[in-house]
Design an enzyme around this catalytic site. Structure first.
Site: not given
Ligand code: F0G
Length: 478
Positions: A93, A145-146, A235, A237, A278, A470
């Protein structure tokens, strides 16, 4: 009738063949050890399935899909080393060895010493933004990102897009189309100086087409932020893919290793959030990292509430081991070279067929320009979503709309937002499909493109959620 072999001709052939050294073609830097069967279907089956799914590909069952390009997130193939790491995960843990494996790897690659694991990227955003973003704040960046935008807007703050204008023209070939426009950034910083907690730079810029940000631009953002006394967050990813593009396209980096480039990139940031699904090639996981003690101390508390204790934060020990190894592997040139060349291979096929996409090809995906591929579908009828449906019907390929549906409505006017691009994203999972699959994808798109004159109607919304519609939207085909 056989012609008798001419001895002289044979000798000539041998000589010329031995003298002409053939350049070896490019091939993957790995071989396949385990496979997962995938199933083809008939068009009649797909017609029924997509109708049942309300013309929303998120509502399909995965086994109704032949080639799945919905996302490159959490869909990669782990290596034998990563699977071996899973077997020796420490599930304690607190203070698990796996946590330290992960922490040490992140520190070695990024230079950040405070690491907080989270179950995925948006959770890292939630934890950190809970400490940093307040109502009425402005957060400038390059095409947030969204989920990033969601975590800003749900705190009644504003995400201000400062991406360079070139990113909006899909046919323009510029090497770093994900860049921040320094002038736009300065303007936001000047106008809202006291309401800006940080600048966020997304590497690579997913929404603009998986486009990279140059080292020069990262440096410039840092300098501007310093002038205004502001923090910079990445960010990250797809930071390794970003580093690959810097190595290939930016002068002065051609002889540096990917790890050296990563190290420099992160010197221009105060912290990072990362979806490890990613570029760390794990199915689940994420983290935030920083050298700012105060951020870490505050985020720790939020992390414990939302994610779990500070040395696991929503991840199991085995996953943290796999993450550490994945990060190590995917910051090596060969792995990235294989991946990005596969995306480029698909792009080249689309070039042959005259299909428009965001140029140049990005790191993780091809973003097809739906308004150019389906020119007879009105914007009010969502061309990119229509193309997504057509591609699925054509060959069982699942892409993802990154366009007018994903853009949601304006929070104040509640009107649809039609000002951005309307794209179909074909995200390529890491180490999953072969170039034969790429050939099928390109051929299917060509078939749809060839019958574009018959596709004149799109879809209309039957039901939608207030934000991030979406994922759950129900559509009617017109
Ligand atoms: N930032 C970026 C640039 C992303 O592309 C994503 C996720 C996230 C943050 C959020 O990360 O999914 O681990 O919570 N992108 C995916 C996509 C979902 O399909 O582009 P997460």
């Amino acid at each position: 009738m056989h012609k008798p072999f001419k001895k002289k001709k044979i000798i000539e052939n041998i000589l010329t063949n031995t003298l002409r050294i053939m350049e070896l073609p490019f091939a993957e830097s790995w071989k396949i050890k385990m496979v997962e069967p995938i199933r083809k279907s008939t068009r009649a089956e797909r017609e029924a399935w997509i109708k049942e799914a309300h013309y929303n590909v998120f509502q399909l069952k995965a086994d109704q899909v032949y080639i799945d390009l919905l996302t490159d997130s959490g869909t990669g193939s782990m290596s034998d080393r990563q699977w071996a790491g899973m077997m020796v995960g420490d599930e304690s843990y607190a203070g698990a060895e796996s946590f330290f494996n992960m922490k040490n790897m992140i520190t070695a690659i990024t230079g950040f010493k405070h690491i907080l694991p989270t179950h995925q990227g948006r959770a890292a955003e939630n934890v950190l933004f809970s400490c940093l973003v307040k109502e009425g704040d402005f957060v400038p960046g390059n095409s947030h990102f969204d989920t990033t935008k969601g975590h800003i807007e749900s705190r009644k703050a504003f995400a201000i897009d400062c991406t360079i204008d070139e990113a909006k023209d899909t046919q323009l070939e510029v090497p770093f189309k994900g860049n921040v426009d320094p002038k736009k950034l300065e303007k936001v910083l000047t106008e809202h100086a006291d309401k800006i907690p940080f600048v966020i730079v997304t590497i690579t810029n997913n929404t603009a087409g998986g486009q990279p940000v140059s080292m020069q631009n990262l440096k410039e953002v840092r300098e501007i932020a310093n002038r205004f006394g502001k923090y910079v967050l990445f960010d990250a990813a797809r930071f390794a893919e970003n580093a690959y593009f810097i190595k290939l396209r930016e002068k002065g980096y051609e002889n540096k290793t990917i790890k050296e480039i990563c190290k420099e990139m992160f010197t221009y940031a105060d912290g990072m959030t990362m979806s490890a699904k990613k570029d760390a090639i794990v199915n689940m996981g994420g983290f935030m990292a920083t050298n700012i003690e105060k951020w870490y101390e505050e985020a720790k508390i939020k992390g414990i509430i939302y994610e779990g204790y500070v040395t696991y934060g929503g991840m199991s020990g085995r996953d943290m081991n796999a993450l550490a190894i994945g990060l190590d592997e995917n910051t090596e040139f060969d792995n990235l070279d294989t991946r990005i060349k596969q995306v480029a291979y698909l792009a080249k096929k689309l070039d042959e067929y005259g299909i428009y996409y965001q140029r140049p090809a990005g790191g993780h995906a091809i973003f097809v320009d739906a308004t150019k591929v389906l020119p007879f579908v009105k914007k009010e009828e969502f061309p990119a979503q229509t193309l997504t449906i057509e591609l699925y019907l054509e060959a069982g390929i699942r892409g993802c709309e990154i366009g007018y549906l994903l853009a949601d409505r304006d929070p104040i006017t509640r009107e649809n937002r039609f000002s951005g691009l309307d794209l179909l994203r074909l995200a390529i999972p890491r180490r999953v499909y072969t170039n034969n699959h790429m050939d099928v994808i390109a051929a299917a798109l060509k078939n749809v493109y060839d019958r574009r004159e018959t596709i004149t109607r799109g879809v209309k919304i039957a039901w939608e959620a207030e934000i991030m519609r979406h994922f759950t939207v129900k559509l009617k085909r017109l």
